[in-house]
Design an enzyme around this catalytic site. Structure first.
Site, PDB file in Angstrom:
ATOM      1  N   TRP A  23       9.228   7.594 -38.929  1.00 28.95           N
ATOM      2  CA  TRP A  23       8.631   6.288 -39.246  1.00 28.95           C
ATOM      3  C   TRP A  23       7.391   6.435 -40.125  1.00 28.95           C
ATOM      4  O   TRP A  23       6.792   5.452 -40.513  1.00 28.95           O
ATOM      5  CB  TRP A  23       8.251   5.555 -37.952  1.00 28.95           C
ATOM      6  N   GLU A  66       3.948   9.468 -27.969  1.00 30.45           N
ATOM      7  CA  GLU A  66       4.995  10.381 -27.493  1.00 30.45           C
ATOM      8  C   GLU A  66       4.647  11.077 -26.182  1.00 30.45           C
ATOM      9  O   GLU A  66       5.442  11.857 -25.674  1.00 30.45           O
ATOM     10  CB  GLU A  66       5.296  11.417 -28.576  1.00 30.45           C
TER      11      GLU A  66
HETATM   12  C1  BGC Z   1       4.074  11.926 -34.162  1.00 32.61           C
HETATM   13  C2  BGC Z   1       5.042  10.931 -34.737  1.00 32.61           C
HETATM   14  C3  BGC Z   1       5.311  11.290 -36.182  1.00 32.61           C
HETATM   15  C4  BGC Z   1       5.797  12.727 -36.301  1.00 32.61           C
HETATM   16  C5  BGC Z   1       6.004  13.153 -37.724  1.00 32.61           C
HETATM   17  C6  BGC Z   1       4.623  13.332 -34.342  1.00 32.61           C
HETATM   18  O1  BGC Z   1       3.692  14.255 -33.878  1.00 32.61           O
HETATM   19  O2  BGC Z   1       3.872  11.688 -32.797  1.00 32.61           O
HETATM   20  O3  BGC Z   1       4.507   9.634 -34.651  1.00 32.61           O
HETATM   21  O4  BGC Z   1       6.267  10.446 -36.716  1.00 32.61           O
HETATM   22  O5  BGC Z   1       4.846  13.566 -35.717  1.00 32.61           O
HETATM   23  O6  BGC Z   1       4.821  13.072 -38.438  1.00 32.61           O
END
Ligand code: BGC
Length: 808
Positions: free
Chosen positions: A354, A493
């Protein structure tokens, strides 16, 4: 220190990984890390080359199951160039006495330069000056120039120029247990006296890759043939030339390389194309000249000038530079997305997330053709998204959290916690909010460009199918008389389930639900906008009826948003029951707690138990929408929303976020810009430091953080100018950071360029001759006429806090 160069003095083996990532050169078609030409992959160096969209899948047995991963493939190393004096060793900066070492990346012209002066064990002193570029005009070419001057010796030297296809994907330590040999050698040959060629194929995707290298040597301006021999082994070819060098006389070695693959258009066959491109390519000096000119044009469009920014100015340009190297005007003709970690390393396997949300706004106002191409990448994968929705029991289209070649879900099923050594189930694919991001990006692109054709033919179809997905994901809760969206993950996350739940997934993530409401509303609006004919066509093609569309409106008004405490929107339903986290204690114990999910897992605990987020989640709403827009969305949902809620919500979640993603600081800086300019600037500086200082300790060497890089530029471009397009009106509501005395940039709005000069108390807008843009613009809450050749000077004060400006 120049605002246009990234300088390194002295050779620091432990810094090489980060330097190589930050000195990557690319042109949107391919990119190569800034590793030294003489360096093989080792604990210190990692010379990776990546093709935009160049993926391959391999299976590995891990933690008792077979898992498949799709990777952005490390292509044959074309940099290989080295030399040795007769009887000596091949050049290795670590085996000689370095009397002087200086490396710099010229951001303005896109050239990586290195200057060394060294003494070997035999007392021979040599000066070596190298330059490298990845051509911004002819996207298939890269070129290297080495100038070697023996200072106090004369003698025979061998020069070795090679193409090495024996490389594997080994750039990320955490992935080392996974299968990594993607290249299968096809052939090697020497199509002409000064040229070698190597052809390989990826194991599963059968991408045919051809590289041809032309190496020429000149001494005192004269071509030197020397004694040449070809050395070959499977997947490798080198041309070794032996010649005499004289003390004080410089030898110039030029290596020009062409890279073609079976994905290229307008070629007969990659091998032929590569040798032809290299045969037709000019000298290094000629290539440099055309390359420099095109970079200068790109800077005219894309530069952002800061007054009083100090080092921030250089870093901001470095960020623009890496963005343009990852996606460039060449991308407009490719079927590629924008990988979260650039084409600069192997982290996240070159997947697309995203992060586009943070990247597209800069492109929309500078080179919108690139955004259009990147949205087409999503459009071409709409069928795959439809399939995923069906498989998961939904309707419409469900885009994957991680996307690669064909748009299937590429998120890994298990990931390694390097702290504990455990492989852990990875549920991040439950981040369905990526669908809202795709829809949001379609709409914002349209707002800035007014590209009606794109909206009617591609954008609308994506929006409708995504709206359908959200409508089918929402389930009626008869008790509270609202729709729920259950079993998802929000952007944070750290939380993938309720603390004691067996199954992953959380209910009613506020960000997800509000975005779903926005998508449904926007889809209805676009349904009206595209006109009767297109509505009918899409109605037939998608089986979409007025009735279904009116259902979207109903759902949009009735989606549930949880609140707790004093009216703070909860990150998800039940968030208030989680325990408070001991931030001070953990900081004291561990220092760096960015990834406290890993710390806690290694301690046998889980971050799911705590009110602790990796990154902005609810706060994303304040990042994506102006206060006024958000007020409208909440009003449509039937929930109260006041300006006073914003700082309280920001404060609440700021205290509970570890910023374990570099994206998080972008959001923080953005949301603070209007309430706390000093803190906003501090957060902005932290965003700037994400890669240049490797603030996440070890992640930059695996690839840059493109979302944070582009986000930092957008913080200036839109965040501090308050630039917004809404209801067809260009709006500005500036608030200059305290640390700056001014900033200047140009913006492309609906095909016309506009100059913006922001001082401490005055904004000057200049419309060029021939300006056909809007006749009115909105500044704070006043509308001003604005016409061709006009210069508008508007006074303001950054001290005013204006959460809900721009009221018509
Ligand atoms: C983040 C995500 C992001 C991904 C790629 C992850 O560490 O939590 O929001 O899309 O990295 O940058």
């Amino acid at each position: 220190m120049s605002d246009w160069t990234l300088d390194y003095h002295g050779f620091e083996p432990s810094q090489e990984g980060v330097r190589e990532a930050l000195c990557t050169l690319g042109n949107g078609y391919f990119a190569t890390r800034g590793a030294a030409c003489e360096a093989d992959a080792s604990e210190i160096h990692y010379p990776g080359t990546y093709l935009a969209g160049g993926y391959d899948r391999l299976s590995t047995e891990i933690a008792g199951r077979v898992i498949e991963n799709e990777d952005l493939v490390n292509l044959p190393n074309w940099l290989c160039l080295t030399f040795r004096p007769e009887g000596g060793d091949w050049f290795n900066p670590m085996a000689v006495e370095l009397l002087d070492f200086h490396q710099h990346l010229d951001i303005e012209t896109g050239v990586l330069k290195r200057q060394l002066f060294f003494r070997d064990h035999q007392g021979r002193e040599t000066t070596l000056v190298t330059q490298r570029l990845v051509h911004m005009v002819h996207p298939h070419l890269g070129a290297i120039e080495w100038r070697i001057r023996p200072e106090n010796w004369s003698g025979r030297v061998s020069i070795c120029s090679a193409l090495d296809g024996r490389v594997i994907n080994a750039g990320v330590e955490r992935y080392r247990q996974l299968a990594s040999t993607h290249l299968v050698p096809l052939s090697s040959d020497s199509p002409s006296d000064d040229t070698i060629r190597l052809q390989v194929e990826t194991r599963q995707s059968r991408l045919h890759i051809a590289q041809a290298a032309r190496t020429q040597i000149r001494v005192a301006g004269q071509d030197v043939e020397g004694e040449r021999q070809i050395i070959e082994e499977s997947g490798y070819i080198a041309q070794e030339t032996v010649l005499d060098l004289e003390a004080g006389k410089e030898a110039a070695i030029e290596k020009v390389v062409a890279l073609h693959t079976s994905r290229d258009r307008a070629i007969s066959e990659p091998g032929h194309a590569a040798s032809q491109s290299v045969a037709r390519a000019g000298t290094f000096a000629e290539l440099y000249e055309s390359h420099r000119r095109v970079w200068s044009q790109l800077w005219q469009r894309c530069d952002v000038e800061l007054d009083g920014g100090g080092r921030a100015q250089m870093i901001l340009r470095l960020h623009i530079f890496h963005l343009l190297q990852t996606v460039s005007p060449h991308s407009a003709d490719l079927d590629v997305g924008v990988p979260a970690r650039g084409l600069h390393g192997e982290a996240y396997r070159g997947h697309i997330f995203w992060d586009e949300l943070f990247i597209f706004p800069f492109l929309n106002y500078r080179i919108p053709e690139i955004t259009r191409a990147l949205l087409h990448y999503r459009y071409r994968r709409l069928n795959e998204a439809r399939h995923s929705a069906r498989e998961a029991g939904y309707r419409g289209a469900m885009y994957p959290w991680q996307s690669g070649s064909d748009g299937r879900e590429e998120s890994q099923q298990v990931h390694l916690n390097p702290r504990s050594g455990h492989w852990i189930a990875d549920n991040s694919a439950l981040q369905r909010h990526v669908n809202a991001a795709v829809a949001y990006n379609v709409w914002r692109y349209y707002e800035v460009t007014e590209d009606r054709e794109f909206l009617a033919y591609y954008g609308a179809e994506m929006l409708f199918e995504i709206a359908r997905f959200w409508a089918s994901a929402a389930s009626w809760n008869a008790q509270r008389k609202r729709y729920d969206i259950r079993g998802v993950m929000g952007p944070d996350e750290f939380h993938d389930r309720y603390p004691d739940a067996e199954a992953p997934g959380l209910d009613n993530n506020t960000y997800t639900n509000v975005m779903a409401a926005w998508v449904l509303g926007r889809a209805v609006n676009v349904y009206d906008l595209i006109g009767e004919r297109r509505r009918r066509e899409l109605g037939v093609a998608l089986g979409l009826s007025n009735h279904e569309v009116s259902d979207w409106l109903t759902i949009r008004q009735k989606l549930f948003v949880p609140f707790h405490g004093n009216g703070i929107p909860s990150q998800f339903e039940g968030y208030e029951h989680l325990e408070e986290f001991d931030w001070a204690g953990y900081r004291e114990r561990y220092g760096d707690i960015h990834r406290l999910d890993r710390l806690l897992e290694a301690e046998g605990d889980t971050v799911n138990r705590y009110k602790a987020s990796k990154q902005a989640d609810v706060l994303m709403l304040f990042y994506l929408f102006s206060a006024e827009e958000l007020g409208d969305i909440f009003a449509q949902l039937g929930y109260p929303f006041s300006g006073e809620l914003i700082p309280r919500t920001i404060d609440y979640y700021q205290q509970r976020t570890s910023h374990g993603s570099t994206l998080s600081r972008v959001v923080t800086s953005w949301v603070l810009a209007r309430s706390d300019r000093r803190q906003a600037w501090d957060s902005f500086l932290q965003v700037l430091q994400s890669d240049i200082e490797d603030s996440q300790h070890g992640t930059t060497q695996e690839g840059i953080h493109l979302g944070a890089m582009a986000g930092s530029v957008d913080l200036i471009q839109r965040g501090h100018t308050g630039l917004e397009v809404r209801d067809g009106m260009l709006r500005l509501n500036p608030c200059l950071p305290e640390a700056l005395s001014g900033l200047r940039l140009q913006l492309c709005y609906r095909g016309d360029w506009l100059k913006l000069d922001l001082g401490e108390e005055r904004l000057t807008l200049t419309a060029p001759e021939g300006w056909a843009g809007p006749e009115r613009i909105m500044f704070r809450d006043e509308i001003y006429p604005f016409g061709e050749g006009q210069r508008l000077e508007l006074n303001y004060s950054s001290e005013e806090r204006c959460w809900l400006p721009n009221r018509e």
